[in-house]
Scaffold this motif. Structure first.
Motif, short mmCIF file in Angstrom:
data_model
loop_
_atom_site.label_atom_id
_atom_site.label_comp_id
_atom_site.label_asym_id
_atom_site.label_seq_id
_atom_site.Cartn_x
_atom_site.Cartn_y
_atom_site.Cartn_z
N HIS A 1 -3.99 7.00 -3.69
CA HIS A 1 -3.61 5.78 -2.97
C HIS A 1 -3.56 4.61 -3.94
O HIS A 1 -4.42 4.46 -4.81
CB HIS A 1 -4.63 5.50 -1.85
CG HIS A 1 -4.18 4.46 -0.89
ND1 HIS A 1 -4.46 3.12 -1.05
CD2 HIS A 1 -3.47 4.55 0.26
CE1 HIS A 1 -3.94 2.44 -0.05
NE2 HIS A 1 -3.34 3.28 0.76
N GLU B 1 0.85 -1.20 0.00
CA GLU B 1 0.00 0.00 0.00
C GLU B 1 0.88 1.24 0.00
O GLU B 1 1.78 1.36 0.84
CB GLU B 1 -0.91 0.01 1.22
CG GLU B 1 -1.90 -1.14 1.25
CD GLU B 1 -2.81 -1.06 2.47
OE1 GLU B 1 -3.89 -0.44 2.37
OE2 GLU B 1 -2.43 -1.62 3.51
N ALA C 1 0.78 5.52 -0.14
CA ALA C 1 0.08 6.81 -0.13
C ALA C 1 0.82 7.72 -1.11
O ALA C 1 2.01 8.00 -0.95
CB ALA C 1 0.09 7.40 1.26
#
Length: 390
Positions: free
Chosen positions: A272, A264, A266
Motif C-alpha cells: 500500500h 492512496e 493498493a
C-alpha cells in the motif's frame, strides 16, 4: 403611522419566514446543499491561500509542464545516505518529452569536493537508465513497473469565479440530474462541526461542462464519488475512486479550505502506498506544499518520507525547491535530498535517449520487485561490476 408600522412588521415577518424556510430547504434538500456548497467554493475556497491550487494557473501547468515538453536544471545535494558516509551533489540539466515518452538528463557529480564525472540519466516508458561514460560506460536500469509519462487532464480553462458564474445554469441542471444518497457517515471536527457524507452519482451523459473544462471525453459509465458537506453548506471532503485511470487508486481532497490531497494506491502483493500534499497558506511570496509518503511492503517494512516543495512563477517558468526530503525505513533515516532549480517549457526536437553512449536495451536491468525484495544482493552485484572496471 400605525398603519405604516403594521406594514413594516408584516414585511419583516415575511422576510423572516422566507429566510427560515430557505434554511430549512437547504438543510433538507441535498441538491440545495450541493448548489450552496459550490457557491462557497467559488466565493471562499478559490481565494483562500490554503486552497491546494490557490493562485496557480493550473491549465498552464497541465498543458505546458505535465503534458508538454520541459527543460529543467538545478543543483541536487544528497546526504545522510545509509551505508555511504559522504555528502554528494550534482548540477543537473535535462529535458522531458511526454509525446516521445522519454527523458534525458546529465549530472555533473561530486562526492565531497571531488569530481566524479558525468552521470547520464534516461527514462523511457516505465524504465529508468543510468550510465557513467567516464567509468567505462558502467550502466544499470530499473523497470519501475509504473508509467513514468502519465498525462494530466488537458484543461480548457481554470477553476475560477468567472467559470462558476458563467456556468450557473449548468450547475442547476447538473444538480437536478445527479442522485444523492446520504450514507449516514459523518465527520466531526475538533470545533464540533459535523459534515454528512453523500454518495453522488453522475449519470452517463450529464455534466458535459465539467468534462469540457477537464479536456476529457464524456465517460461511458456512471461516475460515483463521495462528498462530505457541513450543515452550513461547506465542503469538508471529496473522495473519488480513479481506478479506471490508475489501478486501485483513490484520491481524497480534504479540509474546509480543500487544502490537502491524499492519493492512496493498493499495490500488488497486499502492499500500500499513500502520498499526502498539504498547501501552507502562511507564506506571502513563494508557494509552499508539505508532502509525505508511506509505503507499506509485503514483508512488514514501512518506508516513509516527508519534505517541503516550493514554487514561484518567474519570467522563464517556475523556480522550484525541494527542501528536507527525508526518507526512512521503519523509522530510521536512510537519506535526505535537496533540490534547487528551474523548470520551463521548451520544444524537444530529437529523442532524449539518442545521446546515450550505449544502447539502452543492452544495459543490465533490475526489476523493482527484485530491488525491493533483495536490495543487498543488488548492491553487492553492482559493487562487483565496479571492482571489475577498476
Amino acid at each position: 403611522m400605525k398603519k405604516r408600522t403594521k406594514v413594516l412588521i408584516v414585511i419583516l415577518a415575511i422576510l423572516v419566514v422566507t429566510f427560515i424556510g430557505s434554511l430549512i430547504f437547504v438543510v433538507v434538500s441535498p441538491r440545495a446543499k450541493f448548489l450552496a456548497s459550490q457557491v462557497r467554493v467559488a466565493t471562499e475556497s478559490l481565494g483562500d491561500p490554503y486552497f491546494i491550487i490557490y493562485n496557480l494557473d493550473i491549465m498552464d501547468v497541465c498543458r505546458n509542464y505535465l503534458n508538454g515538453d520541459i527543460e529543467f536544471e538545478g543543483d541536487v545535494i544528497a546526504g545522510d545516505i545509509k551505508g555511504f558516509g559522504y555528502t554528494s551533489s550534482a548540477k543537473v540539466h535535462g529535458v522531458r518529452c511526454p509525446k516521445k515518452r522519454e527523458l534525458g538528463a546529465t549530472a555533473q557529480a561530486k562526492v565531497l569536493f571531488l569530481d566524479v564525472g558525468e552521470v547520464d540519466v534516461f527514462a523511457k516508458d516505465e524504465t529508468v537508465y543510468m550510465i557513467v561514460p567516464s567509468f567505462d560506460n558502467l550502466a544499470y536500469s530499473l523497470d519501475t513497473g509504473v508509467d513514468l509519462f502519465m498525462t494530466a487532464p488537458d484543461l480548457n480553462g481554470n477553476l475560477s469565479v468567472d467559470w462558476f458564474v458563467s456556468n450557473i445554469g449548468n450547475f442547476i441542471d447538473f444538480a437536478n440530474s445527479i442522485t444523492f444518497d446520504k450514507t449516514g457517515e459523518v465527520l466531526e471536527d475538533e470545533d464540533g462541526t459535523v459534515s454528512d457524507e453523500y454518495k453522488i452519482t453522475i449519470p452517463v451523459g450529464e455534466g458535459k461542462f465539467i468534462w469540457d473544462l477537464l479536456g476529457y471525453d464524456m465517460p461511458e459509465d456512471d461516475i460515483t464519488f463521495s462528498m462530505y458537506i457541513s450543515k452550513m453548506c461547506k465542503i469538508r471532503r471529496i473522495v473519488v475512486d480513479i481506478s479506471k485511470y490508475v489501478d486501485d487508486t483513490v484520491v481524497t481532497v480534504d479540509g474546509f479550505a480543500l487544502g490537502t490531497v491524499i492519493v492512496e494506491s493498493a499495490l500488488p502483493d497486499n502492499e500500500h502506498l499513500t502520498i499526502t500534499a498539504t498547501r501552507r497558506g502562511d507564506y506571502l511570496y513563494a508557494s509552499y506544499i508539505d508532502f509525505s509518503f508511506v509505503y507499506n511492503t509485503k514483508d512488514g517494512n514501512v518506508y516513509s518520507g516527508d519534505g517541503v516543495f516550493s514554487y514561484e512563477k518567474v519570467d522563464d517558468g517556475y523556480d522550484i525547491q525541494i527542501k528536507r526530503l527525508k526518507a526512512y525505513k521503519d523509522g530510521s533515516l536512510i537519506g535526505q535530498v535537496y533540490f534547487d532549480g528551474n523548470v520551463h517549457p521548451t520544444t524537444v526536437q530529437t529523442n532524449p535517449t539518442e545521446s546515450a553512449t550505449v544502447p539502452l536495451d543492452s544495459i543490465k536491468k533490475y526489476e523493482w520487485v527484485e530491488l525491493r525484495d533483495n536490495a543487498q544482493a543488488v548492491i553487492d552485484d553492482i559493487m562487483e561490476d565496479v571492482k571489475a572496471k577498476l
